[in-house]
Design an enzyme around this catalytic site. Structure first.
Site, PDB file in Angstrom:
ATOM      1  N   LYS A 114       0.819  -1.216   0.000  1.00 49.61           N
ATOM      2  CA  LYS A 114       0.000   0.000   0.000  1.00 49.61           C
ATOM      3  C   LYS A 114       0.848   1.259   0.000  1.00 49.61           C
ATOM      4  O   LYS A 114       0.481   2.250  -0.612  1.00 49.61           O
ATOM      5  CB  LYS A 114      -0.955   0.010   1.201  1.00 49.61           C
ATOM      6  CG  LYS A 114      -2.083  -1.008   1.063  1.00 49.61           C
ATOM      7  CD  LYS A 114      -3.207  -0.732   2.041  1.00 49.61           C
ATOM      8  CE  LYS A 114      -4.367  -1.683   1.784  1.00 49.61           C
ATOM      9  NZ  LYS A 114      -5.413  -1.575   2.814  1.00 49.61           N
ATOM     10  N   LYS A 197      -6.687 -11.884  -8.020  1.00 50.54           N
ATOM     11  CA  LYS A 197      -7.937 -12.045  -7.290  1.00 50.54           C
ATOM     12  C   LYS A 197      -8.861 -10.864  -7.559  1.00 50.54           C
ATOM     13  O   LYS A 197      -8.404  -9.754  -7.833  1.00 50.54           O
ATOM     14  CB  LYS A 197      -7.690 -12.242  -5.793  1.00 50.54           C
ATOM     15  CG  LYS A 197      -7.282 -11.010  -5.041  1.00 50.54           C
ATOM     16  CD  LYS A 197      -7.375 -11.247  -3.532  1.00 50.54           C
ATOM     17  CE  LYS A 197      -7.465  -9.882  -2.853  1.00 50.54           C
ATOM     18  NZ  LYS A 197      -8.296  -9.814  -1.706  1.00 50.54           N
ATOM     19  N   LYS A 200     -11.405  -4.799  -4.996  1.00 50.42           N
ATOM     20  CA  LYS A 200     -11.952  -3.467  -5.266  1.00 50.42           C
ATOM     21  C   LYS A 200     -10.876  -2.549  -5.827  1.00 50.42           C
ATOM     22  O   LYS A 200     -11.177  -1.553  -6.440  1.00 50.42           O
ATOM     23  CB  LYS A 200     -12.592  -2.873  -4.026  1.00 50.42           C
ATOM     24  CG  LYS A 200     -11.663  -2.713  -2.853  1.00 50.42           C
ATOM     25  CD  LYS A 200     -12.369  -2.024  -1.698  1.00 50.42           C
ATOM     26  CE  LYS A 200     -11.517  -2.082  -0.449  1.00 50.42           C
ATOM     27  NZ  LYS A 200     -11.796  -3.235   0.390  1.00 50.42           N
TER      28      LYS A 200
END
Ligand code: ADP
Ligand code: NA
Length: 330
Positions: A114, A197, A200
């Site tokens: 992140k 995968k 979002k």
């Protein structure tokens, strides 16, 4: 009656859950209500570790709770609440931060992923400390089990280390939670890139199926799913990830074993499979969407459910916090 306690949370960072969230997590939460003392929270404190819009957060917190209820979380059988309504999370989170080493936190792969996408000035201490708060979420309830996907294993390992560290320095206080790989948790892949995968944060909107999206749009995304140039329908995730993903979705939504579904489609075309998956999806989401709307039309009732959940959660979390504070010399 002493059922094993589980805790799980979901971030209110999207306007809708996607199919992976449901088939890989929430569906199992629903099943666990009957066998476990379940605590489920919408983790809004975690949602502000990156820049956020308050109005959007408030709406998404309610939408997340409404989806959990619509998908079958029963506030009579499980404790459903919003993390920020239970101040013990932040309080115990601070304690956990003070036990976490800088190096240890730096090794968290989720933080590395992140933060790699952000300018240094925008990476907050909150994002860095996220796993310590997550540890507090779990430890506050003395949860013995945490249903986790592979992506959360490292955080759970840290939680266990922190619990152990606290216990050995200050005296036995926390239960060490076990990871709990839930039976039937399906991993769902991106429709446009079946090697990734469904997420979002996917870069292609066509790859993710949102539960609250227009069902016609979702059926269309399924019809446009990437498969392969072959024509045979077989369950073979290695060589046929796209087709296998569709089979898994179909099997999960109809509650049947994937092998049986693959046999049923043997000899049919990819178009038939896509059409069938689209149909079961529409059938599944239509009543869910109606229920979500009912909850969102009466936010007073929804907020009441969440307030009651927070009260129950606090009854447990406040006892843990008091014990921890006592041990710490507060
Ligand atoms: P995302 O990965 O889209 O950001 P979250 O991290 O908020 O979603 O995940 C919430 C829950 O849904 C977690 O328990 C996670 O393991 C599960 N989950 C997310 N994506 C998938 C997927 N594609 N397949 C199965 N489970 C998933
Ligand atoms: Na994730």
């Amino acid at each position: 009656e002493q059922r094993p306690r589980v805790l799980s949370g979901i971030q209110p960072t999207a306007d809708s859950f996607h199919l992976g969230n449901y088939l890989g997590a929430v569906r199992q939460w629903v099943a666990l209500q009957d066998t476990h003392d379940a605590f489920y929270c919408v983790v809004d404190l975690h949602a502000i570790t990156v820049e956020h819009d308050p109005k959007l957060l408030r709406r998404r917190t309610r939408v997340s709770a409404a989806q959990l209820l619509a998908l079958g979380i029963d506030p009579e059988r499980a404790t459903l609440f919003v993390q920020s309504h239970v101040p013990e999370h932040a309080q115990l989170g601070w304690v956990m931060q003070c036990l976490t080493g800088f190096g240890e936190a730096s090794r968290m792969t989720q933080f590395k992923d992140k933060s790699a996408k952000q300018q240094a000035e925008r990476i907050t201490l909150g994002l860095f400390g996220y796993p310590a708060l997550q540890a507090a979420d779990i430890l506050a309830y003395q949860a013995s089990h945490v249903p986790v996907g592979e992506d959360q294993r490292q955080h759970l390992e840290l939680t266990r280390d922190l619990a152990q560290r606290f216990n050995s320095r200050f005296g036995r206080t926390f239960v060490l939670p076990e990871p709990f790989i839930v039976k039937d948790a399906a991993k769902i892949y991106d429709l446009q890139d079946p090697s990734a995968k469904m997420s979002k944060s996917s870069s292609s909107p066509g790859g993710i199926v949102e539960l609250l999206d227009d069902p016609k749009v979702s059926a269309k995304k399924i019809r446009s799913a990437v498969t392969d140039t072959g024509r045979e329908i077989v369950y073979d995730p290695e060589n046929k990830p796209g087709v296998s993903n569709l089979l898994v979705i179909y099997a999960a939504l109809t509650g049947r074993p994937v092998g049986e579904v693959a046999d049923e489609f043997a000899g049919k075309g990819y178009g038939d499979l896509k059409k069938a998956v689209g149909e079961v999806l529409v059938e599944f989401v239509t009543p869910i969407q109606a229920r979500v709307r009912t909850y969102l039309d009466d936010t007073a009732e929804l907020d009441k459910i969440l307030r009651r959940g927070a009260e129950r959660a606090r009854e447990v979390a406040s006892v843990t916090l008091a014990r921890a504070y006592e041990r710490l010399g507060f």
